[in-house]
Design an enzyme around this catalytic site. Sequence first.
Site, PDB file in Angstrom:
ATOM      1  N   SER A 220       0.794  -1.217   0.000  1.00 14.79           N
ATOM      2  CA  SER A 220       0.000   0.000   0.000  1.00 14.79           C
ATOM      3  C   SER A 220       0.835   1.280   0.000  1.00 14.79           C
ATOM      4  CB  SER A 220      -0.971   0.002   1.185  1.00 14.79           C
ATOM      5  OG  SER A 220      -1.968  -0.977   1.022  1.00 14.79           O
ATOM      6  N   LYS A 267      -8.959  -5.537  11.710  1.00 14.05           N
ATOM      7  CA  LYS A 267     -10.132  -5.138  10.931  1.00 14.05           C
ATOM      8  C   LYS A 267     -11.431  -5.124  11.726  1.00 14.05           C
ATOM      9  CE  LYS A 267      -8.484  -6.309   6.289  1.00 14.05           C
ATOM     10  NZ  LYS A 267      -8.821  -6.993   5.022  1.00 14.05           N
ATOM     11  N   ASP A 303     -12.983  -4.175   0.706  1.00 16.11           N
ATOM     12  CA  ASP A 303     -12.630  -5.530   0.264  1.00 16.11           C
ATOM     13  C   ASP A 303     -13.744  -6.118  -0.601  1.00 16.11           C
ATOM     14  OD1 ASP A 303     -10.135  -5.647   1.468  1.00 16.11           O
ATOM     15  OD2 ASP A 303     -10.898  -6.519   3.322  1.00 16.11           O
ATOM     16  N   GLY A 325     -13.243 -16.751   7.082  1.00 15.67           N
ATOM     17  CA  GLY A 325     -12.670 -15.574   7.725  1.00 15.67           C
ATOM     18  C   GLY A 325     -13.265 -14.281   7.187  1.00 15.67           C
ATOM     19  N   ALA A 327     -12.232 -12.364   4.727  1.00 11.96           N
ATOM     20  CA  ALA A 327     -12.301 -12.312   3.265  1.00 11.96           C
ATOM     21  C   ALA A 327     -13.519 -13.071   2.760  1.00 11.96           C
ATOM     22  CB  ALA A 327     -11.025 -12.877   2.652  1.00 11.96           C
ATOM     23  N   ARG A 347     -13.463 -26.150   6.296  1.00 12.38           N
ATOM     24  CA  ARG A 347     -13.057 -27.380   6.979  1.00 12.38           C
ATOM     25  C   ARG A 347     -13.789 -27.529   8.314  1.00 12.38           C
ATOM     26  NH1 ARG A 347      -6.612 -27.025   6.906  1.00 12.38           N
ATOM     27  NH2 ARG A 347      -7.208 -24.903   7.494  1.00 12.38           N
TER      28      ARG A 347
END
Length: 460
Positions: A220, A267, A303, A325, A327, A347
């Site tokens: 970034s 986040k 995102d 998660g 994302a 999983r």
Amino acid sequence: MRVVLIGPRGSGKTTIGALLAEAMGYRFCDTDAMVEAAEGMSIPAIFAERGESAFRTAETAAIRSLPPDGVVAATGGGAVLSGGNVQALRAGSLTVFLDADAAVLAARTYRSTRPPLTGLSHTEEVIAVRNARLPLYRGAADFCIDTGALSHAEAVSRIQAFVKERESGAACRALVAFLQQTRMDRNEWEMTGERLCRVEGMPLHGLFAVIGSPCLHSRSPELFTALFAACGVDGVYTRIDWPDLGAIMAAVRAAGVKGLSVTIPFKSDVMQYCDEITADACAIGAVNTMVRCGDGWTGANTDWTGIRQPLAGTPPGDAVVFGAGGAARAAVYALQDLGMAVTVLNRSPDRARSIARSFGCEYGAHDAYNPERTDVIVNATPVGMEGRGGSLLAAGDLRAHHTVFDLVYTPPETLLLRNARAVGCRCIRGTEMFVYQAQEQMRLFTGIGADADMIREILG
């Protein structure tokens, strides 16, 4: 230097601008008045006879003709709708966003002769237009003032104090002192730390940073330094790699930092420091972008935009998201926004179930994957990342009609994408997510939309 006032109709730009110009010994310019003088007719007449597009063209011409310094300029409420306008206004300027509560704005403009922009009632239109433009005002502004409870003289005094503070550089030196204790390597310090030390006063358009632990790998700073230079933004973008979020936020508040890119592990935790959180970030449960306006922080999530944009135009169908998660949550939000029926596979089915409950979608373990009933696949796990290798799916698990989006971007061409290409799938690299989330982040930080191809070129 030039001072530019932006904000909605009724925020006091013309009156406060004229008083500020007198106090500073500057010339005062009003772009709406410049348009009327150049066109030889009132703005309502321009709208009625030529339409809004003709007014916007004339407004852009007025903005580009503003003197470069020694001027206080008041702009029309919609000037920020054009990224080109914002870029022209910010060149060599400090930009001040004047705002007020929608009820105050509606009362101040009730008898205005300006043409309506929607079919809504006056008050409803004021609310709708202000809310739509608010992210652009915040991004384009170096300083924000609520004029609803201030006299004109108090607003002028606050702007003058801000200009003086910006020129002093004291806040910038405070950030340098904090950065010296963080995990910044020598090359990074030479790129940003020493530049901050040499600055006489704060950079005109402020300070920005990516925060995380770790975030030394983040590209970034490289990207936004290049984007700022290309778009005429006089800002410094650095990184703050430090494990204590409270200490980071105290430092950036003291330094008057304008914008933050937020990465792992902050986040979710950073949401407690936001005064306002956008609807998308609330739904996803994560903030990756923070923008300061006045004394308040607005938290947003770009995102999901980075996932949605590369998939735009994909016909609605059945999508599978691997992972559970942050994302994965962003991916589910983006896919549902595109009209997809989403199933989350992980999983640990319990973690997938948690996301499914939040978004009202299906869930299961990896073995629930059915290639014949899948149109879009998003890998939101770290499987395939450089150093880990591997692929969630072999070529035999893929079909030619699949669209496969691997959010892993190091390496750019993962084993999953190689398997997908071998079968004839449409493939999207994880770098595309980074491109489009950064594009939206640039807009939120500065009010200027950077071209996606420019971002790709910078990233190489």
